[in-house]
Each structure stands twice: as C-alpha cells, then as structure tokens.
Scaffold this motif. Structure first.
Motif, PDB file in Angstrom:
ATOM      1  N   GLY A 176       2.003   8.206  -9.622  1.00 43.68           N
ATOM      2  CA  GLY A 176       0.751   7.905  -8.933  1.00 43.68           C
ATOM      3  C   GLY A 176       1.005   6.886  -7.828  1.00 43.68           C
ATOM      4  N   ARG A 177      -0.081   6.422  -7.250  1.00 43.15           N
ATOM      5  CA  ARG A 177       0.008   5.482  -6.126  1.00 43.15           C
ATOM      6  C   ARG A 177       0.742   4.189  -6.507  1.00 43.15           C
ATOM      7  NH1 ARG A 177      -5.655   3.998  -4.461  1.00 43.15           N
ATOM      8  NH2 ARG A 177      -5.825   6.262  -4.474  1.00 43.15           N
ATOM      9  N   ASN A 178       0.520   3.712  -7.737  1.00 39.51           N
ATOM     10  CA  ASN A 178       1.145   2.461  -8.169  1.00 39.51           C
ATOM     11  C   ASN A 178       2.652   2.583  -8.355  1.00 39.51           C
ATOM     12  OD1 ASN A 178      -1.368   1.283  -8.153  1.00 39.51           O
ATOM     13  ND2 ASN A 178      -1.747   1.672 -10.321  1.00 39.51           N
ATOM     14  N   GLU A 179       3.099   3.792  -8.732  1.00 34.90           N
ATOM     15  CA  GLU A 179       4.537   3.993  -8.951  1.00 34.90           C
ATOM     16  C   GLU A 179       5.276   4.366  -7.674  1.00 34.90           C
ATOM     17  OE1 GLU A 179       2.219   4.597 -12.492  1.00 34.90           O
ATOM     18  OE2 GLU A 179       2.326   6.059 -10.867  1.00 34.90           O
ATOM     19  N   LEU A 180       4.570   4.985  -6.729  1.00 30.51           N
ATOM     20  CA  LEU A 180       5.221   5.416  -5.487  1.00 30.51           C
ATOM     21  C   LEU A 180       4.273   5.264  -4.304  1.00 30.51           C
ATOM     22  CD1 LEU A 180       7.728   6.699  -4.125  1.00 30.51           C
ATOM     23  CD2 LEU A 180       6.652   8.923  -4.484  1.00 30.51           C
ATOM     24  N   ALA A 200      -0.155  14.036  -3.473  1.00 28.66           N
ATOM     25  CA  ALA A 200      -0.757  12.755  -3.075  1.00 28.66           C
ATOM     26  C   ALA A 200      -1.418  12.933  -1.706  1.00 28.66           C
ATOM     27  CB  ALA A 200       0.316  11.669  -3.004  1.00 28.66           C
ATOM     28  N   ALA A 201      -2.647  12.474  -1.577  1.00 32.72           N
ATOM     29  CA  ALA A 201      -3.372  12.659  -0.311  1.00 32.72           C
ATOM     30  C   ALA A 201      -4.598  11.763  -0.271  1.00 32.72           C
ATOM     31  CB  ALA A 201      -3.808  14.118  -0.164  1.00 32.72           C
ATOM     32  N   PHE A 202      -5.080  11.536   0.950  1.00 30.01           N
ATOM     33  CA  PHE A 202      -6.370  10.874   1.173  1.00 30.01           C
ATOM     34  C   PHE A 202      -7.346  12.005   1.466  1.00 30.01           C
ATOM     35  CE2 PHE A 202      -8.767   7.823   4.281  1.00 30.01           C
ATOM     36  CZ  PHE A 202      -9.735   7.580   3.314  1.00 30.01           C
TER      37      PHE A 202
END
Length: 280
Positions: free
Chosen positions: A30-34, A58-60
């Motif tokens: 996830g965002r916290n890991e990568l 992963a995306a916005f």
C-alpha cells in the motif's frame, strides 16, 4: 510466479491479493509500504523483491479532486507509474497498468476500441493517459482500461447508492453519461488470464451499458428500495467539478482475439456483488 501488487489496499488490489495468494507468491504494498513518487525507493523495493509480474493498481482516482489538484494527479498517475515501469524493466518484470475509460473524450457513439486515439477531457483522464505513455515507453507492459469500477473494499458508486437508499429520500443522478459498470471480481479474473497473453492494450469491463441513472435505479430495485426516488438529471445541472465523457463504452476486441470470454453483463455482475455483500 512472484507477483507484486501496488495499491494493495484499494478495491482491486485487495481482491487480487486474496485471489492470487492461493496459487502464487504475492506481495501487496500500500501507500505506506511503497511511495511510488520516491524513485529511489521504488527501484530499491522492486529490485530487492524481484517479482516476475507487477500489477500497478495504485492511483489517485478521485476524479473531481484530480481537477482541484492536477499536480498530484499527474505525479501519482503519471510520474509514479513511470518510476514503477522503469524499475520493472530493470529486472525484466512484466507490468500490468490499470487505466481508465476516461482517457477518451466521449464524443464517439460506438464502443471505443483499443486502437482509438485517447483524447482526455479531465485532469484525471490526462494523468491516466500519461501513465499509459510511460508504461509503453519504459516497459513492454500491458495496459488494461476499465470503467465504472466497484467492489467489496473501499468506497464506490454502488455502496454509496445502498447507503443513500436507506435514507429513503429523493436522489438526483445523471442520465446523460453512458458506460459499463464493472465488478472488480470480473476484472480481476480477466487480468489473471492476461498473464499468459501478449503485452498490449486491453479493454476490460462488464458487457452491456447504462447511464448512471439507470445503474442507480437497478441498484435500488435489487435492494428493494423505491426506484422512483431516483430522479434523472443532466451533467450540466448536476454540476460536477471535472468534465466526464458522455459516452465511454469500451469495445473488447483485444480480449476476444486472445480467446478470452467476455465478462458477463453488468446486471448479472451487480446481482452477484449484492448477494456476496449480504454474505460478508
């Protein structure tokens, strides 16, 4: 195979993780890991893990927020995708990039084929198209365009309609944008089959199409809510911040060429989703 999934906390990432971990070695980040905007970190993580396949989900994806903060949209959906593609190429990993029907302008009145020229009309659409270009530049990757995605994890249109339906109030929903709602589980099934197919652009969505208004009415009908509470409105009247394509039905020529069965009709998929939601 060893598979890395970015955006592993999102609705598609989570489902892919739980589906693939039974038959493959799967790492979900996830965002916290990568942080995909940290080029050095992306390189280090990917070169250390050495996956054979990277599914970059992963995306916005908040379309209106992308319009308010286009810099963030282009950084995450464009630049970050480029970093992942470069790092994938460094270790000869194959990348799968999840793109969107919003790369098209919606001016066509027949389904968009994989070789139709994108012409995005929003910051979100432009940022996803930039991601596509960077994947094509840096990695012999597969680009998967999908549309109107919903699943069991995270927020989405179906869950919002279910929640609002419980309030028993009138609800305005746009009736002049047409596309194909896509169930995450069905998208994931096709992605997995594409592991063994040629790297190119594929359109993957449930078949048949509707407007958001028709989609909302069907959700209400299936849930036993009063569908007459859904009031049709125009995109102009609704006044969303970001422009959306008025027509974004995706054609499925590429998956048919690879002898992959078309995903089921969207109404069938929706019924399955609602049944599974009751079981959760």
């Amino acid at each position: 195979m060893k598979i890395l999934i970015t955006g592993a906390n999102g609705q598609l990432g989570k489902h892919l993780l739980s589906t693939l971990e039974h038959s493959h070695t799967v790492i979900g980040l996830g965002r916290n890991e990568l942080d995909i905007l940290n080029k050095e970190k992306v390189n280090t993580v990917i070169s250390t893990l050495k996956p054979e396949i990277i599914i970059h989900s992963a995306a916005f994806t908040a379309v209106d927020q992308c319009e308010l903060d286009p810099k963030k949209a282009f950084e995450i959906n464009g630049l970050g995708t480029g970093y992942v593609a470069q790092a994938a190429s460094n270790i000869n990993a194959r990348m799968f990039y999840i793109s969107s029907d919003y790369v098209f302008d919606g001016k066509k009145n027949s389904p968009y084929n994989e070789d139709d020229e994108p012409n995005p009309i929003s910051a979100y659409g432009m940022s996803k198209w930039l991601g596509e270009k960077l994947v094509q530049k840096f990695n012999n990757g597969t680009i998967i365009r999908t549309s109107w995605l919903y699943g069991h994890d995270g927020g989405n249109f179906v869950k919002t309609m279910i929640k609002l339906g419980q309030e028993n109030k009138e609800l305005k929903v746009v009736d002049d944008q047409i596309g194909s709602p896509t169930y995450v589980n069905d998208l994931a099934d096709v992605i997995i089959r594409l592991f063994y197919k040629e790297s190119k652009i594929y359109h993957v969505s449930n078949t048949d199409a509707c407007t958001w208004y028709e989609f909302a009415r069907t959700i209400f009908e299936e849930k036993g809510y009063n569908p007459e509470l859904i009031i049709p409105t125009t995109t102009l009247e609704y006044g969303a911040l970001a422009p959306r394509p008025s027509y974004s039905i995706l054609g499925h020529e590429a998956i048919l060429e690879e002898n992959i069965d078309l995903p089921r009709p969207w109404k069938e998929a929706l019924k399955d989703f609602l049944r599974k939601e009751r079981e959760l």
